[in-house]
Enzyme design. Structure first.
Site, PDB file in Angstrom:
ATOM      1  NE  ARG A  57      -7.582  17.413   7.790  1.00  0.00           N
ATOM      2  CZ  ARG A  57      -8.660  17.559   7.899  1.00  0.00           C
ATOM      3  NH1 ARG A  57      -9.944  17.308   8.300  1.00  0.00           N
ATOM      4  NH2 ARG A  57      -8.071  16.754   6.055  1.00  0.00           N
ATOM      5  CE  LYS A  77       4.111  10.696   1.293  1.00  0.00           C
ATOM      6  NZ  LYS A  77       3.571  12.046   1.325  1.00  0.00           N
ATOM      7  CG  PHE A 132     -12.986  23.394  -0.866  1.00  0.00           C
ATOM      8  CD1 PHE A 132     -12.046  22.636  -1.142  1.00  0.00           C
ATOM      9  CD2 PHE A 132     -13.571  23.957   0.274  1.00  0.00           C
ATOM     10  CE1 PHE A 132     -11.822  21.182  -0.055  1.00  0.00           C
ATOM     11  CE2 PHE A 132     -13.924  22.246   0.657  1.00  0.00           C
ATOM     12  CZ  PHE A 132     -13.159  21.629   0.366  1.00  0.00           C
ATOM     13  NE  ARG A 145      -3.767   7.928   0.308  1.00  0.00           N
ATOM     14  CZ  ARG A 145      -2.768   9.105   0.140  1.00  0.00           C
ATOM     15  NH1 ARG A 145      -2.404   9.585  -0.450  1.00  0.00           N
ATOM     16  NH2 ARG A 145      -2.455   9.300   1.540  1.00  0.00           N
ATOM     17  CE  LYS A 205       1.231  17.633   0.771  1.00  0.00           C
ATOM     18  NZ  LYS A 205       0.764  16.835   2.276  1.00  0.00           N
ATOM     19  CE1 TYR A 263      -3.880   1.574   0.537  1.00  0.00           C
ATOM     20  CE2 TYR A 263      -3.361   2.983   1.135  1.00  0.00           C
ATOM     21  CZ  TYR A 263      -4.304   2.350   0.310  1.00  0.00           C
ATOM     22  OH  TYR A 263      -5.321   3.451  -0.165  1.00  0.00           O
ATOM     23  N   GLY A 264       0.478   1.778  -0.477  1.00  0.00           N
ATOM     24  CA  GLY A 264       0.885   3.699  -1.213  1.00  0.00           C
ATOM     25  C   GLY A 264       2.293   3.734  -0.659  1.00  0.00           C
ATOM     26  N   GLY A 265       2.714   4.134   0.403  1.00  0.00           N
ATOM     27  CA  GLY A 265       4.399   4.882   0.913  1.00  0.00           C
ATOM     28  C   GLY A 265       4.727   4.259   1.485  1.00  0.00           C
TER      29      GLY A 265
END
Ligand code: OXD
Ligand code: MN
Length: 620
Positions: A432, A242, A528, A401, A288, A233-235
């Site tokens: 946040r 990353k 936004f 994603r 981002k 998965y992803g990173g």
């Protein structure tokens, strides 16, 4: 909103708008071959495939993955050349608890990283890796971070047994065997080893998403190596992103005098036609991509996309800070993306996209929470089961994603691939925060800006394992990504300021917070496209047109200087968003101080001075 880029009618399978040209590979560089062969001896794959980044290669892998059930085609009339992948429920996000920086000295990793002695980590992973690719193909993927041949580009080679990873890399970075030629010519390269850690016994049927319950994402900064085991998965698995472009690159950047940052990169053009380039660091899943693709609500302003996640910044010969986006695609968070929050992203995703852990509609298109209301009926959820709206469970995973090439983005700057990069006018930090941090502040100077970056805190999101909503300190939005001691990281930022002060254009530094909430838990600032109103104020500051209030936290705007004409907010509410509450500010400075003091003697004097200044201002 319709698709703005029509699919190529001649295409018969997934066709990328950007197709990195390949050159015939003669003999792979000896050091890469040696490295590949030594891993092959340990991993015992059935075969080894040297990848060239071509459309043919991608299409073959896509066919293969459809036959094994790793991906399913979406309805080609609705989402051409696009696929959905469903991961194992145990493999849905970056696993920070299993991510290690294995520097020779523990002190170099610092208190914010997990550390294990490099020899111990290698021994552990070598043992786990014995025969780990049995029954699988080992792919060798050469890639460039940054335009090939740019002085700011850096090369790498990833070996992996996951076709899903290879195709994702095709979309996200520049995969090409031209890189092997550059390596043969003497270029340095980062060694990226990845396995899903799921060997197949003779005749054993594969599962759709092979992975292992034991996971390690390990970095060896001194030897510029990444060893990743157990996740697809992803990173965790797409190592150029990353693991390389942030963790290893931040160490290269420290050693070579530049910065590798978790930052989007945009060009803003004012109604007068003046251009400004800005980078902005926000923690994962804090907007981002939305900022990078903003459709400004103020007339005459445009935002062009250069990058949405990572920027590499270096001081050029004239003393200016320049940035490139080392990636060539997006691995964006799907939930919350819609034609109202990010129409440009929705257009970007017209086709040629791999979606992971989204829901699928009855007619074979994608759906996720926030895309439309109410949710369509008859959804298949991210686990591949009929979605039960009564259950209260989301249909798409919160960290679902999309993976898509950057050239599909309608707001992409024409010169996004310029090897020279762009000169930066402003650096923005944000987190946040439901309260405490005002909508926008400017730093008094570079060192104060570094302090603002060092004290970013943010409520946690689903991008990593952990409790969503919990406040955590996330300096420079790099807490999970800095490849060395965070105190040294701050010192490095201060030293870049010294280089910049010696000449060139000093970028302004700002902090923003789009996420303040009212007593009912609703976001107050419309966000936004309206974020351009804050950007416009930054431009007025850069041009010296407006003044500020000097508060304990930073320089805040006069309310009248932010244009809220035709925005869904009134002046009193805006004044509230811009105000600094002394009690909350004081508690935040204490929390920052406690966090920063955990770096002990590594906390730079320059940062300690900023803390003292903030305290003195609060007492005044
Ligand atoms: C990402 C992240 O995937 O920050 O970009 O988690
Ligand atoms: Mn990110």
């Amino acid at each position: 909103m319709g698709n703005t880029i029509p699919p190529d009618p001649k295409a018969t399978a997934m066709t990328l708008l950007m197709d990195t040209p390949t050159t015939a590979l003669t003999t792979p560089p000896a050091d890469v071959s040696e490295w590949v062969n030594s891993w092959a001896e340990i991993l015992t794959p059935t075969d080894i495939v040297w990848c060239d980044g071509s459309a043919r290669e991608r299409n073959e892998l896509i066919e293969l993955m459809q036959s094994t059930g790793t991906i399913e085609a979406l309805n080609p009339d609705l989402r051409p050349y696009s696929f959905v992948a469903r991961s194992e429920p145990t493999d849905v996000a970056r696993v920070e608890s299993r991510t290690f920086v294995c520097s020779e000295s523990e002190d170099d990793a610092g208190p914010t990283n997990n550390w294990m002695a490099p020899d111990d980590m290698r021994a552990e992973l070598l043992e786990l890796s014995q025969g780990a690719m049995a029954g699988r193909t080992m792919y060798v993927v050469p890639f460039s971070m940054g335009p090939i041949d740019s002085p700011m580009a850096r090369y790498g080679v990833q070996i992996t047994d996951s076709p899903y990873v290879v195709v994702s890399l095709h979309l996200m970075v520049r995969v090409s065997n031209r890189i092997l030629n550059a390596i043969s010519g003497g270029a340095n390269w980062v060694k990226c080893f990845h396995t899903v850690g799921a060997p197949l016994a003779e005749g054993e049927k594969d599962v759709a998403w092979p992975c292992n319950d034991t996971k390690y994402i390990s970095h060896f900064p001194e030897s510029r190596e990444i060893w990743s085991f157990g996740s697809a998965y992803g990173g965790n698995a797409l190592l150029p992103k990353k693991a390389f472009a942030l963790r290893i690159a931040s160490v290269m950047a420290r050693d070579e005098g530049w910065l590798a940052e978790h930052m989007l990169l945009v060009r803003i053009t004012s109604p007068e036609g003046k251009r400004y380039h800005m980078v902005a660091a926000f923690p994962s899943a804090c907007g981002k991509t939305n900022f990078a693709m903003m459709q400004p609500s103020l007339p005459g302003w445009t935002v062009e996309t250069l990058g949405d996640d990572i920027s590499w910044l270096a001081v050029d010969d004239s003393g200016n800070l320049r940035a490139i986006n080392p990636e060539a695609g997006f691995f964006g968070v799907a939930p919350g993306t819609s034609t109202s929050t990010n129409p440009v992203a929705m257009d970007t995703l017209w086709g040629n996209t791999i979606f992971t852990n989204v829901a699928v509609t009855e007619d074979g298109d994608v759906w996720w929470e926030g895309m439309s209301k109410p949710a369509p009926t008859g959804l298949t959820n991210w686990r591949g089961e009929a979605h039960n709206p009564e259950s209260g469970d989301p249909a798409a995973h919160p960290n679902a994603r999309f993976t898509v090439g950057i050239e599909q983005c309608p707001s992409l700057a024409e010169d996004w691939d310029n090897p020279e990069g762009v000169v930066i006018d402003a650096i923005i930090f944000g987190g946040r925060r439901s309260d405490t941090v005002p909508l926008v502040m400017e730093a008094r100077d570079w060192d104060h800006g570094v302090y603002l970056g060092a004290t970013v805190a943010s409520e946690k999101t689903a991008a990593a394992e952990g409790t969503v909503g919990e406040l955590r300190r996330d300096p420079f939005a790099m807490l999970p990504f800095a490849g060395y001691h965070m105190g040294d990281y701050m010192a490095h930022w201060l030293s870049i300021g010294e280089t910049l002060r010696a000449g060139g254009k000093m970028p302004r530094i700002f902090q923003v917070n789009w996420f303040q909430k009212d007593d009912n838990g609703r976001f107050i600032w419309p966000g936004f496209g309206d974020n351009i109103r804050v950007v416009e104020w930054m431009v007025k500051r850069i041009e010296g047109h407006v003044g500020v209030n000097d508060t304990a936290l930073g320089l805040t705007p006069h309310t009248a200087d932010i244009d809220i004409d035709a925005a869904d907010i009134d002046e009193d509410t805006l004044a509230g968003l811009l105000s600094v509450n002394p009690a909350k500010a004081s508690a935040d400075v204490d929390a920052s101080s406690e966090f920063l003091e955990s770096f002990g003697s590594k906390l730079p004097e320059g940062i300690r001075r900023q803390l003292d200044h903030a305290r003195a201002k609060l007492q005044a």
